[in-house]
Design an enzyme around this catalytic site. Structure first.
Site, PDB file in Angstrom:
ATOM      1  N   ASP A 285       0.877  -1.152   0.000  1.00 48.72           N
ATOM      2  CA  ASP A 285       0.000   0.000   0.000  1.00 48.72           C
ATOM      3  C   ASP A 285       0.929   1.221   0.000  1.00 48.72           C
ATOM      4  O   ASP A 285       2.091   1.116   0.403  1.00 48.72           O
ATOM      5  CB  ASP A 285      -0.859  -0.050   1.268  1.00 48.72           C
ATOM      6  CG  ASP A 285      -1.664   1.200   1.455  1.00 48.72           C
ATOM      7  OD1 ASP A 285      -2.422   1.546   0.548  1.00 48.72           O
ATOM      8  OD2 ASP A 285      -1.516   1.856   2.512  1.00 48.72           O
TER       9      ASP A 285
ATOM     10  N   ASP B   3      -0.012   5.124   0.716  1.00 45.45           N
ATOM     11  CA  ASP B   3      -0.257   6.104   1.768  1.00 45.45           C
ATOM     12  C   ASP B   3      -0.342   5.402   3.132  1.00 45.45           C
ATOM     13  O   ASP B   3      -1.200   4.553   3.337  1.00 45.45           O
ATOM     14  CB  ASP B   3      -1.572   6.837   1.455  1.00 45.45           C
ATOM     15  CG  ASP B   3      -2.054   7.695   2.600  1.00 45.45           C
ATOM     16  OD1 ASP B   3      -1.226   8.374   3.217  1.00 45.45           O
ATOM     17  OD2 ASP B   3      -3.268   7.666   2.884  1.00 45.45           O
TER      18      ASP B   3
HETATM   19  P1  B16 Z   1      -6.878   9.792  -4.234  1.00 39.19           P
HETATM   20  P2  B16 Z   1      -3.653   4.076  -0.215  1.00 39.19           P
HETATM   21  C1  B16 Z   1      -5.575   5.913  -0.338  1.00 39.19           C
HETATM   22  O1  B16 Z   1      -4.238   5.545  -0.569  1.00 39.19           O
HETATM   23  C2  B16 Z   1      -5.663   6.809   0.887  1.00 39.19           C
HETATM   24  O2  B16 Z   1      -5.310   6.071   2.061  1.00 39.19           O
HETATM   25  C3  B16 Z   1      -7.072   7.315   1.041  1.00 39.19           C
HETATM   26  O3  B16 Z   1      -7.148   8.188   2.152  1.00 39.19           O
HETATM   27  C4  B16 Z   1      -7.481   8.066  -0.244  1.00 39.19           C
HETATM   28  O4  B16 Z   1      -8.820   8.523  -0.158  1.00 39.19           O
HETATM   29  C5  B16 Z   1      -7.348   7.086  -1.421  1.00 39.19           C
HETATM   30  O5  B16 Z   1      -6.007   6.626  -1.499  1.00 39.19           O
HETATM   31  C6  B16 Z   1      -7.705   7.745  -2.748  1.00 39.19           C
HETATM   32  O6  B16 Z   1      -6.760   8.747  -3.016  1.00 39.19           O
HETATM   33  O7  B16 Z   1      -7.889  10.819  -3.862  1.00 39.19           O
HETATM   34  O8  B16 Z   1      -5.464  10.330  -4.327  1.00 39.19           O
HETATM   35  O9  B16 Z   1      -7.262   9.001  -5.460  1.00 39.19           O
HETATM   36  O10 B16 Z   1      -3.578   4.006   1.275  1.00 39.19           O
HETATM   37  O11 B16 Z   1      -4.568   3.031  -0.824  1.00 39.19           O
HETATM   38  O12 B16 Z   1      -2.294   4.115  -0.875  1.00 39.19           O
HETATM   39 MG    MG Z   2      -2.875   3.197   3.205  1.00 36.31          MG
END
Ligand code: B16
Ligand code: MG
Length: 213
Positions: A8, A10
């Site tokens: 993953d 974030d």
């Molecule tokens: P975006 P991950 C996720 O990343 C985030 O944890 C989540 O908070 C966010 O809403 C989602 O990506 C979508 O992100 O708006 O940039 O498309 O933890 O799956 O790497």
């Molecule tokens: Mg994450």
């Protein structure tokens, strides 16, 4: 035998959660909706539009059309992308860099499995774009975690079977997605409280001790 890792992004490799929070907070404040860090925790691994719906649980104004909701999500994303401009290779810890290099040295295959549509931009900013054999992100999925799609695709892109993959996740929804994909799941951060995780790690380099499983 595990020969592939799906990370993953974030909350595992980089900490963009503070920027997600700041961007959603600005959008919510402008809309007059209460939003705090505890609600923000529920947004980990959740797609942008689903995150907006969670924030709107507290919204008491007139009904919002689909277009208005899309405009709100776009507004958040614009603020978020502006904040991402600050990112640099310094945003990747020594522990993360060492772990990725060490896994490669040991012949492991590495992929990204992120819900984010901004994943490639982030990887470029922090200089990790060339560290992975495959990238599965918000751009190639139609269902968000806890659906296994993002990890199933990551394994497919690497030409690997699910049972040879270990997912590293910081979100409950991500651990569920990994298990639904038939993969091993290592939990870091918030996800350490998940009962479904196969392993719980303190720092990324702890996964180096799990390879022989
Ligand atoms: P975006 P991950 C996720 O990343 C985030 O944890 C989540 O908070 C966010 O809403 C989602 O990506 C979508 O992100 O708006 O940039 O498309 O933890 O799956 O790497
Ligand atoms: Mg994450």
């Amino acid at each position: 035998m595990i020969d592939s890792f799906i990370f993953d992004l974030d909350g595992v490799l980089v900490f963009t959660d503070k920027y997600h929070y700041a961007a959603w907070k600005e959008m919510a404040d402008d809309l007059g909706v209460y939003f705090d860090e505890k609600i923000n925790n529920r947004l980990r691994g959740v797609s942008r539009m689903e995150s907006l719906e969670i924030i709107l649980e507290r919204y008491e104004g007139p009904a919002l059309s689909k277009e208005e909701k899309e405009a709100l999500a776009q507004k958040k994303n614009n603020i978020y992308r502006e904040l991402l401009k600050k990112m640099s290779p310094d945003d990747v810890s020594e522990d993360v860099r060492f772990t990725l290099k060490e896994l490669k040295k040991r012949g492991m295959h590495l992929a990204i499995g992120s819900s984010s549509k901004n994943a490639k931009l982030i990887l470029e900013k922090v200089g990790l774009m060339d560290s992975f054999d495959a990238i599965s992100d918000g751009e190639n999925i139609s269902r968000s975690k806890p659906d296994p799609e993002v990890f199933v695709k990551a394994a497919l892109f690497m030409d690997k079977k699910p049972e040879s993959c270990m997912v590293v996740e910081d979100a409950f929804s991500g651990i569920e997605a990994a298990k639904a994909a038939g993969m091993k799941a290592a939990a870091i951060g918030d996800a350490r409280n998940s009962e479904k995780a196969d392993f719980k790690i303190e720092k990324l380099s702890d996964i180096l001790n799990l390879i022989a499983v």
